[in-house]
Enzyme design. Structure first.
Site, PDB file in Angstrom:
ATOM      1  N   CYS A  72     -94.230  -5.449  -2.764  1.00 42.48           N
ATOM      2  CA  CYS A  72     -94.963  -6.619  -2.275  1.00 42.48           C
ATOM      3  C   CYS A  72     -96.475  -6.502  -2.430  1.00 42.48           C
ATOM      4  CB  CYS A  72     -94.599  -6.904  -0.829  1.00 42.48           C
ATOM      5  SG  CYS A  72     -94.749  -5.519   0.281  1.00 42.48           S
ATOM      6  N   HIS A 131    -101.519  -8.666   3.485  1.00 41.62           N
ATOM      7  CA  HIS A 131    -100.959  -7.389   3.017  1.00 41.62           C
ATOM      8  C   HIS A 131    -101.610  -6.840   1.748  1.00 41.62           C
ATOM      9  CE1 HIS A 131     -97.075  -4.756   2.717  1.00 41.62           C
ATOM     10  NE2 HIS A 131     -98.038  -4.171   3.416  1.00 41.62           N
TER      11      HIS A 131
END
Length: 330
Positions: A72, A131
């Site tokens: 991710c 993130h």
């Protein structure tokens, strides 16, 4: 050009090929789901109810060859900057290995989409998962939080994963906030995205990045959504794979000459699985998480319609990688 992000992408918008004025430049809504498989959503052969995405696909483009980094953080760094993840400083996850390319923090040798489009006169909004920085403390450095990397408004989480009812690092703009009552993160991401559209009162075009945490672990879904899938997965994953493969052939996504790939060697056959009820329940919850996301995307589309902006908006949907490889959190 390097393919960025994930396996599926849909486009909506009917702008002509004529030269556009500054105020006619298209709005851009970039939507990314988290840890979903290629064939999960309906328009890619899945049994999960995703009418909004299916509708966008019917009037747009479905990509069948698309590339991501299988993780991710690097995918998000590439998507945001247009660079290989190592060039952006995020070669793997959010740890600092002390080596250029593996600092776990988006570097300053790159510009984000928001930073570039803001200079071009766009308003820039984001909801959901960030993130791309290891600095996640409320009083710590915020140099790589969304507002410091080109976004005008932000609602979401700085951290990568957490509860859908009380997510870690929930933030509005630069301030961490409590979730409030009856909170469900997928709904909050959708509703804040729709809110940003409703509150966009200028003639400037806007760029919006909507980064869902569905269907990343933990498996958290609302009871009424889970109930709609009761019993759907009792036949198990072997039968499910056959069903999806047949639908993908029917939709022209894969060639009928291509046989179904072998089952993952780490996964037993459904007959040999000891915890059938538990596994079927997990699949029901997973499907519910994705359906909730699709319903939220529908609210975003409706907000665009209400503002009269849908016909001049590009809508992209993609995934950051395939299904999650880890078992924990479920």
């Amino acid at each position: 050009t390097m393919g960025l992000g994930a396996l599926s992408l849909t486009v909506s918008g009917r702008g002509g090929a004529t030269k556009q004025s500054a105020t006619d430049r298209p709005n851009i809504v970039l939507i990314m789901s988290d840890d979903m498989g290629f064939s999960d959503i309906g328009c890619y052969g899945g049994e999960i109810r995703t009418p909004t995405l299916d509708s966008l696909a019917d009037t747009g483009i479905r990509f069948t060859q698309f590339y991501n980094t299988a993780r991710c953080c690097p995918t998000r760094a590439s998507l945001l900057t247009g660079l290989y993840p190592h060039q952006a400083g995020v070669g793997h996850m959010m740890g600092d290995r002390g080596v250029y390319g593996y600092r776990g923090d988006l570097n300053r040798n790159c510009l984000t989409i928001a930073e570039v489009l803001k200079r071009a006169g766009y308003s820039t909004y984001m909801t959901g998962k960030w993130h791309v920085t290891r600095f996640i403390r409320p009083q710590g450095p915020k140099h790589n939080w969304p507002l410091q990397r080109g976004f005008d408004r932000f609602f979401g989480t700085i951290h990568g994963a957490g509860s859908f009812y009380d997510p870690n690092t929930l933030t509005r703009d630069n301030t961490m906030i409590p979730p409030g009552e009856n909170f469900y993160y997928t709904n909050a991401i959708s509703d804040n995205a729709a809110k940003f559209i409703h509150e966009h009162h200028t003639d400037a075009p806007f760029f919006m990045y909507v980064a869902y945490t569905a269907a990343h672990w933990p498996m958290h879904a609302l009871p009424e959504d889970i109930a709609r899938y009761k019993g759907r997965y009792d036949k198990g994953w072997d039968e499910l794979r056959k069903e999806r493969h047949a639908r993908m052939i029917e939709k022209g996504l894969v060639s009928e000459k291509w046989p179904l790939t072998p089952r993952d060697p780490y996964v037993p056959s459904w007959e040999e699985e000891d915890l059938k009820k538990w596994q079927a329940r997990r699949m029901e919850v997973y499907a519910a998480m994705a359906e909730s996301m699709d319903r939220g995307i529908g609210r975003i589309v409706k907000a665009l319609e209400k503002k009269g902006k849908l016909d001049n908006t590009l809508i992209f949907f993609l995934q950051d990688n395939g299904g999650c490889a880890e078992e924990y959190g479920s």
